[in-house]
Design an enzyme around this catalytic site. Structure first.
Site, PDB file in Angstrom:
ATOM      1  N   CYS A  74       0.835  -1.207   0.000  1.00  0.00           N
ATOM      2  CA  CYS A  74       0.000   0.000   0.000  1.00  0.00           C
ATOM      3  C   CYS A  74       0.867   1.253   0.000  1.00  0.00           C
ATOM      4  CB  CYS A  74      -0.928  -0.014   1.210  1.00  0.00           C
ATOM      5  SG  CYS A  74      -2.083   1.374   1.270  1.00  0.00           S
ATOM      6  N   CYS A  89      -6.357  -2.721   7.335  1.00  0.00           N
ATOM      7  CA  CYS A  89      -7.669  -2.076   7.399  1.00  0.00           C
ATOM      8  C   CYS A  89      -8.772  -2.919   6.790  1.00  0.00           C
ATOM      9  CB  CYS A  89      -7.619  -0.705   6.734  1.00  0.00           C
ATOM     10  SG  CYS A  89      -7.211  -0.746   4.965  1.00  0.00           S
TER      11      CYS A  89
END
Length: 357
Positions: A103, A200
């Protein structure tokens, strides 16, 4: 006046980063990256994720209090392609991925930086605990943060020279306590906000359930085998296991048992003793040389093989143009394919790669 886009997660670190840059005279724009959320947003909210609606609300309030422009940008397709798809494929291949590293490189930097430059920004900035320095050889490199306990350089090792040249990390000079003190002093509502959930999109840590839902395919059980290939019992599917794991194996052998190897081609999980999970050598690919042009044969470094690993002395050996070996002075426990190995000299990140064996 230089323009900087600050990636704002709604947390205290990125909020203080925006404040520090404004105080330093930059033209600051706040941006929250919308990358993923539950259909009902519920589990993200409950687990303090960085991409729920409350995170956007917090970031917007901070931007308003700092009197800076604020936008929400949609990066869902980039996140799915570079992080979620990768996460699933790695587990299916018997490896243990680090989605936060992917990410950082491909979404928080590559995608956000591209879009920020398109709107006229000179830099992007984040609330990461790391520092960027220019070395005598002219290269940009990461330096460990002022507080070792919060240092995040391990998860940033694969940033490129171009990305580093256009990045600011203002909180790297501060401790977490100092950052919270700054936030409280200027009245930010997020001064005492807890740190966000690490992964997440799997907030309940049920990787197997997530992968089944994501792929629409049931996970196939297989055999536990010993290091000689003898069948010991049945496992629940290779994505449930990682090298070095002892707890939750679901098999009783009357002695301590550890995952030594995962074999996706035969759907086997190899079980052995604690001694079996130590090795003095690893092979890595997908290399990123940061402080140097390339890794040299015989280079001595400190290698970290996981986020919370203290690091151990090793010598780099060139295997090919795309692979290197890392030979440790002392055997290391649970070297895990799919995880990053990151090399340091002092506080400077030399570079790193992905462990393949």
């Amino acid at each position: 006046m230089k323009k900087v886009v600050v990636g704002m997660s709604g947390g205290v670190d990125s909020s203080v980063a925006a404040y520090l840059l404004k105080e330093a005279g930059y033209d600051v724009i706040g941006v929250t990256m919308q990358i993923w959320q539950d259909e009902d947003n519920q589990t993200v909210e409950e687990n303090g994720g960085c991409c729920g609606l409350s995170a956007v609300d917090d970031a917007r309030r901070v931007a308003n209090s700092l009197d800076i422009p604020y936008y929400v940008m949609n990066f869902k397709s980039e996140f799915k392609a570079n992080v979620m798809d990768y996460f699933v494929k790695e587990y299916q291949a018997g490896r243990t991925p680090n989605p936060c590293i992917a990410c950082n490189r491909y979404v928080k930097w590559e995608s956000l930086l591209t879009r920020s430059l398109q709107i006229g920004a000179d830099y992007i900035a984040t609330g990461h605990y790391a520092r960027i320095v220019t070395l005598p050889n002219g290269r940009f490199a990461l330096k460990k943060s002022a507080t070792a306990a919060k240092d995040q350089t391990y998860a940033l090792y694969n940033l490129t020279q171009d990305q580093l040249s256009k990045t600011l990390m203002p909180v790297g000079e501060y401790t977490k306590e100092e950052v919270r003190e700054i936030a409280a002093k200027i009245g930010l509502l997020v001064a005492n906000k807890p740190d966000s959930q690490e992964i997440c999109f799997v907030p309940d840590n049920n990787y197997a359930g997530f992968i089944e839902d994501y792929t629409g395919q049931k996970i196939i059980p297989g055999n536990f085998v010993d290091t000689k290939g003898n069948i010991l019992g049945r496992h629940q599917g290779i994505i449930h296991y990682t090298v070095g794991q002892r707890k939750g194996l679901g098999i009783a052998l009357g002695r301590p048992a550890f995952v030594v190897e995962i074999r996706p081609e035969t759907n086997e999980v190899v079980i052995g003793s604690n001694d079996d999970i130590f090795t003095d050598r690893l092979i890595a690919n997908k290399l990123n040389a940061m402080a140097v042009e390339e890794f040299e044969d015989g280079m001595e470094v400190i290698a970290k093989i996981r986020y919370n690993h203290e690091g151990s002395k090793c010598t780099i050996r060139k295997v090919s143009d795309t692979e290197i070996a890392c030979e440790f002075e002392t055997p290391q426990r649970a070297v895990t394919p799919g995880q990053a190995v990151v090399f340091y000299q002092g506080d400077i990140v030399v570079g790193g790669g992905t462990i393949i064996k």
